[in-house]
Design a protein around this motif. Sequence first.
Motif, short mmCIF file in Angstrom:
data_model
loop_
_atom_site.label_atom_id
_atom_site.label_comp_id
_atom_site.label_asym_id
_atom_site.label_seq_id
_atom_site.Cartn_x
_atom_site.Cartn_y
_atom_site.Cartn_z
N ILE A 1 57.27 82.22 125.15
CA ILE A 1 57.22 82.93 126.44
C ILE A 1 55.78 83.26 126.82
O ILE A 1 55.37 83.06 127.96
N ARG A 2 54.99 83.76 125.86
CA ARG A 2 53.59 84.08 126.16
C ARG A 2 52.82 82.84 126.60
O ARG A 2 52.10 82.85 127.60
N ALA A 3 52.99 81.74 125.86
CA ALA A 3 52.24 80.51 126.16
C ALA A 3 52.67 79.90 127.48
O ALA A 3 51.83 79.56 128.32
N ALA A 4 53.97 79.75 127.70
CA ALA A 4 54.45 79.11 128.93
C ALA A 4 54.14 79.97 130.15
O ALA A 4 53.85 79.43 131.23
N SER A 5 54.16 81.28 130.01
CA SER A 5 53.85 82.17 131.13
C SER A 5 52.43 82.00 131.62
O SER A 5 52.14 82.15 132.82
N LYS A 6 51.53 81.65 130.72
CA LYS A 6 50.12 81.49 131.09
C LYS A 6 49.86 80.26 131.94
O LYS A 6 48.79 80.12 132.50
N THR A 7 50.85 79.37 132.07
CA THR A 7 50.68 78.20 132.94
C THR A 7 50.86 78.58 134.41
O THR A 7 50.47 77.83 135.29
N GLY A 8 51.51 79.71 134.67
CA GLY A 8 51.78 80.13 136.04
C GLY A 8 52.97 79.43 136.67
O GLY A 8 53.25 79.62 137.85
N LYS A 9 53.70 78.64 135.89
CA LYS A 9 54.86 77.91 136.38
C LYS A 9 56.14 78.54 135.84
O LYS A 9 56.14 79.18 134.79
#
Length: 93
Positions: A60-68
Motif C-alpha cells: 500500500i505504501r509503495a503503490a500509493s506513491k505512484t499517485g495512481k
Amino acid sequence: MNTFTARVELHSANPNDYNRLYTEMQKESLVAAGAKADTGNVEFKSKDKLSIREVIDAVIRAASKTGKKFSFTVMKDKNLDKLESRMRYHLQH
C-alpha cells in the motif's frame, strides 16, 4: 522464514508509473519476481517481512506513491521443500 508473493496493478497508468512502482517496491524490500512489465499485473516477492500484514502495508505504501489507483493481491507462499519431503515420505511408505 515466510515468503510472500504480491501482485499489483496500477489503473490508468503509463510505463513511467510502473517504473516508479518498481522503485518504491524495492525500497519496501519487495523485489520483482520476473521480467519488468509496464502494464497489467506485476509480481513481487518478499522474504524480509514476518507477517502478511507487513507485506500488505508495504504494498500500500509503495503503490500509493505512484499517485495512481491500484489493486493488489498478497499470498503466502508454501514451503515447497517441506511439501516435497512429505510427498516423498508418503510415496515411499
